[in-house]
Scaffold this motif. Structure first.
Motif, PDB file in Angstrom:
ATOM      1  N   TYR A 101       4.479 -13.682  -3.436  1.00  0.00           N
ATOM      2  CA  TYR A 101       4.503 -12.373  -2.790  1.00  0.00           C
ATOM      3  C   TYR A 101       4.988 -11.356  -3.815  1.00  0.00           C
ATOM      4  N   ALA A 102       4.190 -10.309  -4.022  1.00  0.00           N
ATOM      5  CA  ALA A 102       4.560  -9.228  -4.949  1.00  0.00           C
ATOM      6  C   ALA A 102       5.066  -8.066  -4.113  1.00  0.00           C
ATOM      7  N   ASP A 103       6.313  -7.700  -4.309  1.00  0.00           N
ATOM      8  CA  ASP A 103       6.928  -6.623  -3.542  1.00  0.00           C
ATOM      9  C   ASP A 103       6.320  -5.291  -3.978  1.00  0.00           C
ATOM     10  N   PRO A 104       5.623  -4.574  -3.074  1.00  0.00           N
ATOM     11  CA  PRO A 104       4.994  -3.310  -3.471  1.00  0.00           C
ATOM     12  C   PRO A 104       5.991  -2.241  -3.888  1.00  0.00           C
ATOM     13  N   ALA A 105       7.230  -2.324  -3.398  1.00  0.00           N
ATOM     14  CA  ALA A 105       8.247  -1.336  -3.756  1.00  0.00           C
ATOM     15  C   ALA A 105       8.891  -1.642  -5.103  1.00  0.00           C
ATOM     16  N   PRO A 107       7.545  -3.460  -8.423  1.00  0.00           N
ATOM     17  CA  PRO A 107       6.435  -4.146  -9.088  1.00  0.00           C
ATOM     18  C   PRO A 107       6.840  -5.224 -10.086  1.00  0.00           C
ATOM     19  N   THR A 108       8.115  -5.371 -10.383  1.00  0.00           N
ATOM     20  CA  THR A 108       8.538  -6.426 -11.309  1.00  0.00           C
ATOM     21  C   THR A 108       9.148  -7.615 -10.565  1.00  0.00           C
ATOM     22  N   LEU A 109       9.071  -7.612  -9.225  1.00  0.00           N
ATOM     23  CA  LEU A 109       9.678  -8.666  -8.405  1.00  0.00           C
ATOM     24  C   LEU A 109       8.609  -9.491  -7.712  1.00  0.00           C
ATOM     25  N   THR A 122      12.284 -11.923 -11.245  1.00  0.00           N
ATOM     26  CA  THR A 122      12.173 -10.550 -11.733  1.00  0.00           C
ATOM     27  C   THR A 122      11.699 -10.635 -13.177  1.00  0.00           C
ATOM     28  N   ILE A 123      10.632  -9.908 -13.486  1.00  0.00           N
ATOM     29  CA  ILE A 123      10.006  -9.988 -14.807  1.00  0.00           C
ATOM     30  C   ILE A 123       9.941  -8.579 -15.399  1.00  0.00           C
ATOM     31  N   ALA A 124      10.627  -8.378 -16.519  1.00  0.00           N
ATOM     32  CA  ALA A 124      10.611  -7.075 -17.186  1.00  0.00           C
ATOM     33  C   ALA A 124       9.194  -6.746 -17.647  1.00  0.00           C
ATOM     34  N   ARG A 125       8.929  -5.484 -17.751  1.00  0.00           N
ATOM     35  CA  ARG A 125       7.575  -5.016 -18.052  1.00  0.00           C
ATOM     36  C   ARG A 125       7.019  -5.489 -19.395  1.00  0.00           C
ATOM     37  N   GLU A 126       7.891  -5.853 -20.347  1.00  0.00           N
ATOM     38  CA  GLU A 126       7.352  -6.307 -21.638  1.00  0.00           C
ATOM     39  C   GLU A 126       6.793  -7.730 -21.576  1.00  0.00           C
TER      40      GLU A 126
END
Length: 148
Positions: A101-105, A107-109, A122-126
């Motif tokens: 499940y990707a939390d729409p609020a 986007p990195t969770l 939780t995944i950082a944008r890099e």
């Protein structure tokens, strides 16, 4: 609406990440119980030492329910509550046999669902989420049985 905001804010605060210079990274551990706690302890033993090029590092407080890579640029918490923003009609993609499940609020969770315990990542944008989630699929499948 205020209750929903409070829940979202509470969820955001539950993953407190403070990267220190060369020290352990602070991540607030969840408190799973029963079969979920047992399954999360098994998962902790099966997690990889490296994800998307980031080495696993220590977290504080030490917990079998938390794993971090790259000074918490990737953080996993096993045994978290069901995502409050997830509805029964949401379409949830599957990656290598694990539904995420990707939390729409946020986007990195991402949260693995349909298993003995919910696993929040939780995944950082890099980092590339697909790479991380693919690498986590095998340990999650082997440690956390699917639920009906």
């Amino acid at each position: 609406m205020p209750l929903r905001f409070a829940r979202l804010a509470g969820g955001a605060c539950s993953l407190l990440i403070l990267a220190g210079c060369g020290g352990a990274v602070r991540v607030e551990p969840p408190v799973p119980e029963g079969p979920a706690a047992a399954a999360c302890r098994v998962l902790a033993e099966r997690l990889p030492g490296k994800l998307d090029g980031a080495d696993r590092t220590e977290s504080t407080p030490a917990s079998p329910y938390v794993a971090v890579w790259g000074e918490a640029r990737i953080a996993l918490r096993c045994g978290v509550p069901r995502p409050v923003t997830m509805s029964p009609t949401d379409q949830v993609p599957e990656i290598d046999g694990v539904a995420w499940y990707a939390d729409p609020a946020r986007p990195t969770l991402f949260t693995a669902i349909g298993r003995e315990a919910y696993v929040e990542v939780t995944i950082a944008r890099e980092h590339v989420p697909q790479n991380v989630l693919v690498d986590l699929a095998a340990p999650i499948k082997s440690a956390l049985p699917q639920t009906g």
